[in-house]
Design an enzyme around this catalytic site. Sequence first.
Site, PDB file in Angstrom:
ATOM      1  N   GLU A  58     -29.031 -11.353-144.499  1.00  0.00           N
ATOM      2  CA  GLU A  58     -30.727 -11.477-144.022  1.00  0.00           C
ATOM      3  C   GLU A  58     -30.800 -11.246-142.221  1.00  0.00           C
ATOM      4  O   GLU A  58     -31.445 -12.563-142.401  1.00  0.00           O
ATOM      5  CB  GLU A  58     -32.120 -11.137-144.349  1.00  0.00           C
TER       6      GLU A  58
ATOM      7  N   ASN B 176     -37.554  -5.164-152.154  1.00  0.00           N
ATOM      8  CA  ASN B 176     -38.621  -6.745-152.312  1.00  0.00           C
ATOM      9  C   ASN B 176     -39.791  -6.272-151.523  1.00  0.00           C
ATOM     10  O   ASN B 176     -39.831  -5.349-150.228  1.00  0.00           O
ATOM     11  CB  ASN B 176     -38.214  -7.647-151.120  1.00  0.00           C
TER      12      ASN B 176
ATOM     13  N   GLU C 227     -38.472 -14.728-144.506  1.00  0.00           N
ATOM     14  CA  GLU C 227     -40.180 -15.705-144.157  1.00  0.00           C
ATOM     15  C   GLU C 227     -40.723 -16.775-144.641  1.00  0.00           C
ATOM     16  O   GLU C 227     -41.502 -16.887-144.530  1.00  0.00           O
ATOM     17  CB  GLU C 227     -41.247 -14.088-144.639  1.00  0.00           C
TER      18      GLU C 227
ATOM     19  N   SER D 123     -33.579  -3.509-141.926  1.00  0.00           N
ATOM     20  CA  SER D 123     -33.841  -2.694-141.764  1.00  0.00           C
ATOM     21  C   SER D 123     -33.267  -1.454-142.637  1.00  0.00           C
ATOM     22  O   SER D 123     -33.114  -0.540-141.762  1.00  0.00           O
ATOM     23  CB  SER D 123     -34.236  -2.225-140.429  1.00  0.00           C
TER      24      SER D 123
ATOM     25  N   HIS E  71     -36.054 -16.476-149.071  1.00  0.00           N
ATOM     26  CA  HIS E  71     -35.831 -15.337-148.292  1.00  0.00           C
ATOM     27  C   HIS E  71     -36.551 -15.932-146.811  1.00  0.00           C
ATOM     28  O   HIS E  71     -37.133 -17.315-145.983  1.00  0.00           O
ATOM     29  CB  HIS E  71     -37.359 -14.476-148.167  1.00  0.00           C
TER      30      HIS E  71
ATOM     31  N   LYS F  67     -42.796  -7.500-150.948  1.00  0.00           N
ATOM     32  CA  LYS F  67     -43.320  -8.375-150.188  1.00  0.00           C
ATOM     33  C   LYS F  67     -45.506  -8.564-150.927  1.00  0.00           C
ATOM     34  O   LYS F  67     -44.839  -8.264-151.457  1.00  0.00           O
ATOM     35  CB  LYS F  67     -42.980  -8.551-149.135  1.00  0.00           C
TER      36      LYS F  67
ATOM     37  N   GLY G 169     -36.946  -3.476-148.190  1.00  0.00           N
ATOM     38  CA  GLY G 169     -38.277  -4.564-147.270  1.00  0.00           C
ATOM     39  C   GLY G 169     -39.352  -2.753-147.486  1.00  0.00           C
ATOM     40  O   GLY G 169     -39.418  -2.436-148.297  1.00  0.00           O
ATOM     41  N   GLY G 170     -39.152  -3.143-145.961  1.00  0.00           N
ATOM     42  CA  GLY G 170     -40.185  -1.771-145.704  1.00  0.00           C
ATOM     43  C   GLY G 170     -40.110  -0.215-146.493  1.00  0.00           C
ATOM     44  O   GLY G 170     -41.260   0.445-147.157  1.00  0.00           O
TER      45      GLY G 170
ATOM     46  N   GLY H 135     -38.167  -5.919-140.925  1.00  0.00           N
ATOM     47  CA  GLY H 135     -38.909  -5.650-140.347  1.00  0.00           C
ATOM     48  C   GLY H 135     -38.941  -4.657-138.924  1.00  0.00           C
ATOM     49  O   GLY H 135     -39.884  -4.458-138.164  1.00  0.00           O
TER      50      GLY H 135
HETATM   51  C1  PEP Z   1     -37.037  -8.265-146.197  1.00  0.00           C
HETATM   52  O1  PEP Z   1     -37.838  -8.707-145.785  1.00  0.00           O
HETATM   53  O2  PEP Z   1     -36.290  -8.671-147.141  1.00  0.00           O
HETATM   54  C2  PEP Z   1     -36.131  -6.929-145.911  1.00  0.00           C
HETATM   55  C3  PEP Z   1     -35.069  -6.468-145.742  1.00  0.00           C
HETATM   56  O3  PEP Z   1     -37.197  -6.473-144.754  1.00  0.00           O
HETATM   57  P1  PEP Z   1     -36.901  -4.725-144.085  1.00  0.00           P
HETATM   58  O4  PEP Z   1     -36.006  -3.538-145.065  1.00  0.00           O
HETATM   59  O5  PEP Z   1     -39.161  -4.384-143.802  1.00  0.00           O
HETATM   60  O6  PEP Z   1     -36.856  -4.712-142.875  1.00  0.00           O
END
Ligand code: PEP
Length: 246
Positions: free
Chosen positions: A163, A9, A93, A208, A91, A11, A229-230, A169
Amino acid sequence: MPKPLIVANWKMNGSLEGLKDFFEKLDLREYAEAVVLPPAVYIRDCISAIGNRALAVGIQNIWTEDAGAFTGEISAKMARDIGAYWALVGHSERRQLQKESDELVKQKLECSLKAGMNVIVCVGETLEERLSGQAESVVSKQLKKVLAIDLTKIQNEVVIAYEPIWAIGSGESATLEEVKEMHAFIRNVLLGVLGTLGANVRILYGGSVTAENSADLIKQDHVNGLLVGGASLKADSFSLILNALD
Ligand code: PEP
């Protein structure tokens, strides 16, 4: 169960130049099924850069109608039309920043399935909810509300992504124990809501995930993949996650 599903993802990150470099460097092997969710404006460029390699592209958000006076929105039908085979809905967010409700997430799920897409439905609790012992009831409520549709005739796949909002994050994923417990709980809810169909729904963990913790996470019972994500923004770390079962 099929191969683990590993979803990137991105983002609101990335650039035209950067995505070409990403796909050139990505080390795709056979251990996982891979999906990338870029910002919608880059979907076509990602598809071209991927060529005939085994990597699907999806969309991070869709609207609930096929077409109409919805300025700025993109329909699932349109996304499918340009080659996006996956849609992400619910999601945290979007639930927090755009105040998306379970009812809206359910409509987005229905619309994406109708358009012929596979759908990843995100659920998860806040830190306050976990600390006050409500994590399971919150997740169960989200699942029951969003999955209140008839999935028996659906050809496409519905995947759940657990999640925990506090892990997204933050640099600190949920512990293996927390993941194991919640994924087993989600499996039971799915069996209750969907009957035998619930046994085959893939459940992803997200929050994370890194190159370092991905192998341990993916080995837990009822963890059928990861939402990243990141760590999905760089080809080297995402490649390590894709090949965590090597
Ligand atoms: C996400 O927002 O879907 C996510 C998993 O972010 P991160 O891996 O950065 O925590």
